[in-house]
Design an enzyme around this catalytic site. Structure first.
Site, mmCIF file in Angstrom:
data_model
loop_
_atom_site.group_PDB
_atom_site.id
_atom_site.type_symbol
_atom_site.label_atom_id
_atom_site.label_comp_id
_atom_site.label_asym_id
_atom_site.label_seq_id
_atom_site.Cartn_x
_atom_site.Cartn_y
_atom_site.Cartn_z
ATOM 1 N N LYS A 271 20.235 23.651 54.044
ATOM 2 C CA LYS A 271 20.081 25.058 53.645
ATOM 3 C C LYS A 271 21.159 25.450 52.637
ATOM 4 O O LYS A 271 21.338 26.623 52.300
ATOM 5 C CB LYS A 271 20.202 25.975 54.861
ATOM 6 N N LYS B 216 24.179 25.677 53.228
ATOM 7 C CA LYS B 216 24.992 26.648 53.953
ATOM 8 C C LYS B 216 25.984 25.838 54.790
ATOM 9 O O LYS B 216 25.596 24.880 55.452
ATOM 10 C CB LYS B 216 24.059 27.461 54.856
HETATM 11 N N1 C2G Z 1 20.753 39.019 60.603
HETATM 12 C C1 C2G Z 1 20.541 40.403 60.702
HETATM 13 N N2 C2G Z 1 21.469 41.247 60.182
HETATM 14 C C2 C2G Z 1 22.583 40.766 59.575
HETATM 15 C C3 C2G Z 1 22.798 39.370 59.485
HETATM 16 C C4 C2G Z 1 21.856 38.505 60.015
HETATM 17 O O1 C2G Z 1 19.516 40.863 61.254
HETATM 18 N N3 C2G Z 1 23.480 41.653 59.071
HETATM 19 C C5 C2G Z 1 19.726 38.139 61.185
HETATM 20 C C6 C2G Z 1 19.070 37.239 60.141
HETATM 21 O O2 C2G Z 1 18.026 37.928 59.482
HETATM 22 C C7 C2G Z 1 18.537 36.098 61.007
HETATM 23 C C8 C2G Z 1 19.581 36.013 62.148
HETATM 24 O O3 C2G Z 1 20.326 37.251 62.127
HETATM 25 O O4 C2G Z 1 17.274 36.428 61.574
HETATM 26 C C9 C2G Z 1 20.527 34.848 61.978
HETATM 27 O O5 C2G Z 1 21.142 34.973 60.708
HETATM 28 P P1 C2G Z 1 21.750 33.624 60.045
HETATM 29 O O6 C2G Z 1 22.602 32.938 61.047
HETATM 30 O O7 C2G Z 1 22.306 33.983 58.707
HETATM 31 O O8 C2G Z 1 20.414 32.754 59.873
HETATM 32 P P2 C2G Z 1 19.897 32.021 58.545
HETATM 33 O O9 C2G Z 1 20.988 31.273 57.923
HETATM 34 O O10 C2G Z 1 19.172 33.051 57.777
HETATM 35 O O11 C2G Z 1 18.893 30.917 59.161
HETATM 36 O O12 C2G Z 1 14.772 28.653 59.742
HETATM 37 C C10 C2G Z 1 15.395 29.910 59.601
HETATM 38 C C11 C2G Z 1 16.867 29.758 59.276
HETATM 39 O O13 C2G Z 1 17.501 28.902 60.208
HETATM 40 C C12 C2G Z 1 17.550 31.128 59.308
#
Ligand code: C2G
Length: 132
Positions: A44, A46
Site C-alpha cells: 500500500k 504505507k
Molecule cells: N479513519 C476515519 N477517520 C480518520 C482516519 C481513519 O474514519 N480520521 C478510518 C479509515 O477510513 C479506515 C480506518 O479508519 O476505514 C482505518 O484507517 P487506516 O488505518 O488509515 O486504514 P487504510 O490504510 O486506509 O487501510 O483494504 C483496506 C485498507 O487496508 C485500508
C-alpha cells in the site's frame, strides 16, 4: 448473529479509528478487523510506525472489536466475507465506491471519516514538537 468486517492499518491508534470501529460495531453484533500486515502495508506504499504484532494487541483490546485477522492482500476480502459469513463490510468514506464489487456478497457501508485527525498528521505533530 450479524457480522461486520472492516480493514485497515490502525497505526498509532486515535479517535478517528475508534469512531470508525464504534460505528462499524453498532451495525451488527460482531466486528472483525482485517489488520494490514507489515508486508501488505509495503504494497500500500504505507509504512506503519508500529509492527503488526503490536497493532494487533492494541486492536484486540478495544471493546468494539471481536476478532482481528491479518490483511495480506487486496484480493482476500471476498473469501473473508464468505468464510466468516459476514453481513456488512464497512470502510471510511475516503474509500467511497472503491469496494462496491463486494455488494454482490454483503452490504457495503462507507462511513464519514473523522475530520482532521490522521496517523500521518499525528506523526508530523510529534516530530514538530520534538524539534522545538
Ligand atoms: N479513519 C476515519 N477517520 C480518520 C482516519 C481513519 O474514519 N480520521 C478510518 C479509515 O477510513 C479506515 C480506518 O479508519 O476505514 C482505518 O484507517 P487506516 O488505518 O488509515 O486504514 P487504510 O490504510 O486506509 O487501510 O483494504 C483496506 C485498507 O487496508 C485500508
Amino acid at each position: 448473529m450479524k457480522k461486520v468486517i472492516t480493514y485497515g492499518t490502525y497505526d498509532l491508534l486515535h479517535e478517528g479509528h475508534i469512531n470508525l470501529l464504534k460505528r462499524a460495531r453498532a451495525l451488527g453484533d460482531y466486528l472483525i478487523v482485517g489488520l494490514s500486515t507489515d508486508e501488505f502495508n509495503a504494497l500500500k506504499h504505507k509504512e506503519a510506525f508500529l509492527p503488526y504484532a503490536q497493532r494487533k494487541i492494541v486492536l484486540e483490546s478495544i471493546k468494539y472489536v471481536d476478532e482481528v485477522i491479518p490483511e495480506e492482500n487486496w484480493e482476500q476480502k471476498i473469501s473473508d466475507i464468505k468464510n466468516n459469513e459476514v453481513d456488512v463490510f464497512v470502510m471510511g468514506d475516503d474509500w467511497n465506491g472503491k469496494f462496491d464489487e463486494l455488494k454482490e456478497f454483503c452490504e457495503v457501508v462507507y462511513l464519514p471519516r473523522t475530520p482532521i485527525i490522521s496517523t500521518t498528521r499525528l506523526k508530523e505533530d510529534i516530530v514538530n514538537k520534538v524539534k522545538k
